[in-house]
Design a protein around this motif. Structure first.
Motif, mmCIF file in Angstrom:
data_model
loop_
_atom_site.group_PDB
_atom_site.id
_atom_site.type_symbol
_atom_site.label_atom_id
_atom_site.label_comp_id
_atom_site.label_asym_id
_atom_site.label_seq_id
_atom_site.Cartn_x
_atom_site.Cartn_y
_atom_site.Cartn_z
ATOM 1 N N HIS A 294 -2.342 16.736 -3.911
ATOM 2 C CA HIS A 294 -2.521 16.603 -2.466
ATOM 3 C C HIS A 294 -3.009 15.194 -2.150
ATOM 4 O O HIS A 294 -3.810 14.642 -2.898
ATOM 5 C CB HIS A 294 -3.549 17.632 -1.983
ATOM 6 N N VAL A 295 -2.522 14.639 -1.053
ATOM 7 C CA VAL A 295 -2.959 13.325 -0.581
ATOM 8 C C VAL A 295 -3.608 13.517 0.778
ATOM 9 O O VAL A 295 -3.059 14.202 1.641
ATOM 10 C CB VAL A 295 -1.775 12.340 -0.448
ATOM 11 N N LEU B 85 4.039 10.226 3.745
ATOM 12 C CA LEU B 85 4.535 11.532 4.191
ATOM 13 C C LEU B 85 5.978 11.763 3.761
ATOM 14 O O LEU B 85 6.340 12.849 3.321
ATOM 15 C CB LEU B 85 4.461 11.646 5.715
ATOM 16 N N ARG B 86 6.795 10.741 3.894
ATOM 17 C CA ARG B 86 8.226 10.886 3.599
ATOM 18 C C ARG B 86 8.551 10.845 2.105
ATOM 19 O O ARG B 86 9.514 11.450 1.672
ATOM 20 C CB ARG B 86 9.023 9.789 4.305
ATOM 21 N N PRO C 2 0.789 -1.236 0.000
ATOM 22 C CA PRO C 2 0.000 0.000 0.000
ATOM 23 C C PRO C 2 0.823 1.289 0.000
ATOM 24 O O PRO C 2 0.565 2.180 -0.807
ATOM 25 C CB PRO C 2 -0.857 -0.132 1.261
ATOM 26 N N GLY C 3 1.805 1.403 0.859
ATOM 27 C CA GLY C 3 2.607 2.625 0.897
ATOM 28 C C GLY C 3 3.309 2.900 -0.412
ATOM 29 O O GLY C 3 3.293 4.014 -0.940
ATOM 30 N N ARG C 4 3.928 1.870 -0.957
ATOM 31 C CA ARG C 4 4.637 2.020 -2.236
ATOM 32 C C ARG C 4 3.698 2.372 -3.375
ATOM 33 O O ARG C 4 4.007 3.228 -4.204
ATOM 34 C CB ARG C 4 5.369 0.719 -2.581
ATOM 35 N N THR D 137 -1.985 15.366 3.898
ATOM 36 C CA THR D 137 -2.737 15.613 5.121
ATOM 37 C C THR D 137 -3.094 14.261 5.716
ATOM 38 O O THR D 137 -3.660 13.401 5.021
ATOM 39 C CB THR D 137 -4.045 16.394 4.828
ATOM 40 N N VAL D 138 -2.744 14.055 6.988
ATOM 41 C CA VAL D 138 -3.078 12.821 7.683
ATOM 42 C C VAL D 138 -4.225 13.131 8.639
ATOM 43 O O VAL D 138 -4.115 14.023 9.476
ATOM 44 C CB VAL D 138 -1.857 12.259 8.462
ATOM 45 N N VAL D 139 -5.301 12.394 8.498
ATOM 46 C CA VAL D 139 -6.511 12.605 9.305
ATOM 47 C C VAL D 139 -6.539 11.572 10.413
ATOM 48 O O VAL D 139 -6.317 10.394 10.183
ATOM 49 C CB VAL D 139 -7.763 12.483 8.412
#
Length: 142
Positions: A107-108, A131-132, A92-94, A139-141
């Motif tokens: 924007h994510v 994020l990195r 998922p991250g990749r 934006t992290v909710v």
């Protein structure tokens, strides 16, 4: 002005909250809902039930993905937001970072699962990876 906002979506409450936030905050942008199917889950299924169970798992996952997208479309229909859907297979991250780079995402918006301590170190965090590494504002909710 933002033109494309990506919302990685799984079936968690925080991901749903991230979608709500994106629809409320960026009504003039195209919102893309991305669901990433993690093939590691199929490996676990095949170890327990053999290859047939892994195949059934994938079919079930695709059906669940469509249900997830239907719910996102229904929520977006309550607004004037243009919503698209996309599916990827992999880590998922990749896959989120790859989608951002390949699709001109501005924007994510994603949910944090709030992992802490040893669990975060061992499992890693999708939100932290995005994020990195993503070449977009994130934006992290919570």
């Amino acid at each position: 002005m933002l033109t494309r906002v990506l919302v990685p979506l799984d079936d968690s409450p925080l991901a749903t909250r991230a979608l709500e936030h994106a629809l409320d905050e960026w009504s003039d942008a195209e919102v893309v809902v991305l669901h990433v199917v993690d093939p590691l889950d199929a490996i676990y299924e095949s170890e327990v039930g053999g290859p047939i169970e892994a195949e059934r798992w994938y079919e079930s996952e695709m059906e669940a993905t469509e249900d997830l997208f239907d719910r996102a479309r229904a929520r977006a229909a309550e607004t004037d937001v243009s919503l698209r859907t996309a599916t990827a297979v992999g880590n998922p991250g990749r896959e989120i970072v790859r989608y951002v780079a390949a699709n001109d995402v501005d924007h994510v918006v994603l949910g944090s699962h709030g992992r802490r301590g040893l669990e975060r170190l061992v499992l890693g965090s999708v939100a932290e990876r995005v994020l990195r590494r993503a070449e977009a504002t994130v934006t992290v909710v919570r």
